[in-house]
Motif scaffolding. Structure first.
Motif, PDB file in Angstrom:
ATOM      1  N   GLN A   1       0.981  -1.266  -0.174  1.00 27.59           N
ATOM      2  CA  GLN A   1      -0.137   0.394   0.462  1.00 27.59           C
ATOM      3  C   GLN A   1       0.715   1.359   0.216  1.00 27.59           C
ATOM      4  OE1 GLN A   1      -3.178   0.199  -0.565  1.00 27.59           O
ATOM      5  NE2 GLN A   1      -3.049  -1.717  -0.604  1.00 27.59           N
ATOM      6  N   CYS A   2       2.153   0.951   0.749  1.00 24.27           N
ATOM      7  CA  CYS A   2       3.219   2.603   0.663  1.00 24.27           C
ATOM      8  C   CYS A   2       3.355   2.516  -0.970  1.00 24.27           C
ATOM      9  CB  CYS A   2       3.817   1.827   1.636  1.00 24.27           C
ATOM     10  SG  CYS A   2       3.005   2.735   3.566  1.00 24.27           S
ATOM     11  N   SER A   3       3.876   1.425  -1.436  1.00 23.01           N
ATOM     12  CA  SER A   3       4.709   1.446  -2.256  1.00 23.01           C
ATOM     13  C   SER A   3       3.513   2.134  -3.863  1.00 23.01           C
ATOM     14  CB  SER A   3       4.744   0.181  -3.163  1.00 23.01           C
ATOM     15  OG  SER A   3       5.820  -0.559  -2.374  1.00 23.01           O
ATOM     16  N   VAL A   4       2.296   1.937  -3.625  1.00 22.74           N
ATOM     17  CA  VAL A   4       1.135   2.230  -4.216  1.00 22.74           C
ATOM     18  C   VAL A   4       0.996   3.648  -3.863  1.00 22.74           C
ATOM     19  CG1 VAL A   4      -1.253   2.208  -4.713  1.00 22.74           C
ATOM     20  CG2 VAL A   4      -0.546   0.546  -4.243  1.00 22.74           C
ATOM     21  N   ALA A   5       1.218   4.164  -2.672  1.00 20.28           N
ATOM     22  CA  ALA A   5       0.827   5.245  -2.702  1.00 20.28           C
ATOM     23  C   ALA A   5       1.923   6.336  -2.829  1.00 20.28           C
ATOM     24  CB  ALA A   5       0.830   5.868  -0.686  1.00 20.28           C
ATOM     25  N   LEU A   6       3.281   6.043  -2.661  1.00 23.54           N
ATOM     26  CA  LEU A   6       4.180   6.830  -4.092  1.00 23.54           C
ATOM     27  C   LEU A   6       3.989   6.582  -5.179  1.00 23.54           C
ATOM     28  CD1 LEU A   6       6.672   7.971  -2.929  1.00 23.54           C
ATOM     29  CD2 LEU A   6       7.636   5.243  -3.356  1.00 23.54           C
ATOM     30  N   PHE A   7       3.439   5.731  -5.446  1.00 24.59           N
ATOM     31  CA  PHE A   7       3.242   5.767  -7.395  1.00 24.59           C
ATOM     32  C   PHE A   7       2.568   6.596  -7.343  1.00 24.59           C
ATOM     33  CE2 PHE A   7       0.951   4.357 -11.089  1.00 24.59           C
ATOM     34  CZ  PHE A   7       1.793   4.731 -11.863  1.00 24.59           C
TER      35      PHE A   7
ATOM     36  N   PHE B   1       1.170  12.285  -9.666  1.00 20.20           N
ATOM     37  CA  PHE B   1       0.695  13.784  -9.668  1.00 20.20           C
ATOM     38  C   PHE B   1       1.557  14.553  -9.468  1.00 20.20           C
ATOM     39  CE2 PHE B   1      -0.898  16.863  -6.592  1.00 20.20           C
ATOM     40  CZ  PHE B   1      -2.021  17.075  -6.667  1.00 20.20           C
ATOM     41  N   VAL B   2       2.588  14.245  -8.593  1.00 19.45           N
ATOM     42  CA  VAL B   2       4.041  15.317  -8.987  1.00 19.45           C
ATOM     43  C   VAL B   2       3.817  15.651 -10.599  1.00 19.45           C
ATOM     44  CG1 VAL B   2       5.888  16.172  -8.513  1.00 19.45           C
ATOM     45  CG2 VAL B   2       4.427  15.778  -6.836  1.00 19.45           C
ATOM     46  N   ASP B   3       4.191  14.144 -11.515  1.00 20.16           N
ATOM     47  CA  ASP B   3       4.552  15.077 -12.848  1.00 20.16           C
ATOM     48  C   ASP B   3       3.493  15.709 -13.766  1.00 20.16           C
ATOM     49  OD1 ASP B   3       6.200  13.841 -14.664  1.00 20.16           O
ATOM     50  OD2 ASP B   3       4.785  12.677 -15.198  1.00 20.16           O
ATOM     51  N   ASN B   4       2.292  14.933 -13.155  1.00 19.17           N
ATOM     52  CA  ASN B   4       1.149  16.013 -14.119  1.00 19.17           C
ATOM     53  C   ASN B   4       0.978  16.819 -13.691  1.00 19.17           C
ATOM     54  OD1 ASN B   4      -0.055  13.634 -15.455  1.00 19.17           O
ATOM     55  ND2 ASN B   4      -0.754  12.562 -13.797  1.00 19.17           N
ATOM     56  N   ILE B   5       1.292  17.851 -12.787  1.00 20.34           N
ATOM     57  CA  ILE B   5       1.809  18.957 -12.226  1.00 20.34           C
ATOM     58  C   ILE B   5       3.019  19.136 -13.188  1.00 20.34           C
ATOM     59  CG2 ILE B   5       2.279  20.626 -10.509  1.00 20.34           C
ATOM     60  CD1 ILE B   5       1.035  19.068  -8.991  1.00 20.34           C
ATOM     61  N   ARG B   6       4.185  18.910 -13.045  1.00 20.26           N
ATOM     62  CA  ARG B   6       4.856  19.451 -13.996  1.00 20.26           C
ATOM     63  C   ARG B   6       4.628  19.396 -15.614  1.00 20.26           C
ATOM     64  NH1 ARG B   6       8.407  16.830 -17.058  1.00 20.26           N
ATOM     65  NH2 ARG B   6       7.912  14.531 -16.526  1.00 20.26           N
ATOM     66  N   ILE B   7       4.517  18.707 -16.290  1.00 20.43           N
ATOM     67  CA  ILE B   7       3.962  18.892 -17.396  1.00 20.43           C
ATOM     68  C   ILE B   7       3.267  20.018 -18.152  1.00 20.43           C
ATOM     69  CG2 ILE B   7       2.529  17.733 -19.105  1.00 20.43           C
ATOM     70  CD1 ILE B   7       3.555  14.656 -17.643  1.00 20.43           C
ATOM     71  N   VAL B   8       2.088  20.176 -16.774  1.00 21.48           N
ATOM     72  CA  VAL B   8       1.094  21.126 -17.256  1.00 21.48           C
ATOM     73  C   VAL B   8       1.885  22.450 -16.879  1.00 21.48           C
ATOM     74  CG1 VAL B   8      -0.869  22.788 -15.697  1.00 21.48           C
ATOM     75  CG2 VAL B   8      -0.970  19.844 -15.949  1.00 21.48           C
ATOM     76  N   VAL B   9       2.997  22.656 -15.855  1.00 19.63           N
ATOM     77  CA  VAL B   9       3.555  23.975 -16.012  1.00 19.63           C
ATOM     78  C   VAL B   9       4.455  24.132 -17.233  1.00 19.63           C
ATOM     79  CG1 VAL B   9       5.754  24.905 -14.559  1.00 19.63           C
ATOM     80  CG2 VAL B   9       3.724  24.131 -13.247  1.00 19.63           C
TER      81      VAL B   9
END
Length: 110
Positions: A70-76, A81-89
């Motif tokens: 579950q921690c692995s899933v949360a990390l993924f 999420f962070v990668d999507n923000i980076r792409i939008v920026v």
């Protein structure tokens, strides 16, 4: 599963609270979990809450493996999420560089 539900069948203008209960079962770990989602819709602002309740416990080794998973899933999910923000920026900067969108002219990126 075989029937479509329409919200007017169970929610009307007098409804104050809506609650969804879902049971998940993980055969790999022998874990059954109850997810309760409650939405208070009595006022203009909707207030939601949730709870996750394990119904059957695991022995220590299986529980530890489940937590690692579950921690692995949360990390993924966090990384995605962070990668999507980076792409939008990056895309918004590229659009501005090309001159198609200028800040302050009434247009919004998001």
């Amino acid at each position: 599963r075989d029937r479509e539900y329409n919200t007017r069948d169970f929610i009307n203008e007098r409804t104050q609270t809506a609650q969804l209960n879902t049971v998940f079962h993980s055969p790999e770990y022998g874990l059954t979990t109850l997810l309760e989602i409650t939405a208070n819709i009595a006022r203009a602002k909707v207030v939601c809450s949730y709870s996750v309740k394990p119904l059957f416990g695991l022995h220590e080794e299986a529980w530890n493996a489940y937590l690692v998973w579950q921690c692995s899933v949360a990390l993924f999910v966090t990384i995605m999420f962070v990668d999507n923000i980076r792409i939008v920026v990056e895309e918004s900067r590229a659009v501005r560089r090309l001159g198609r969108l200028r800040p302050g002219d009434g247009q919004k990126i998001f």
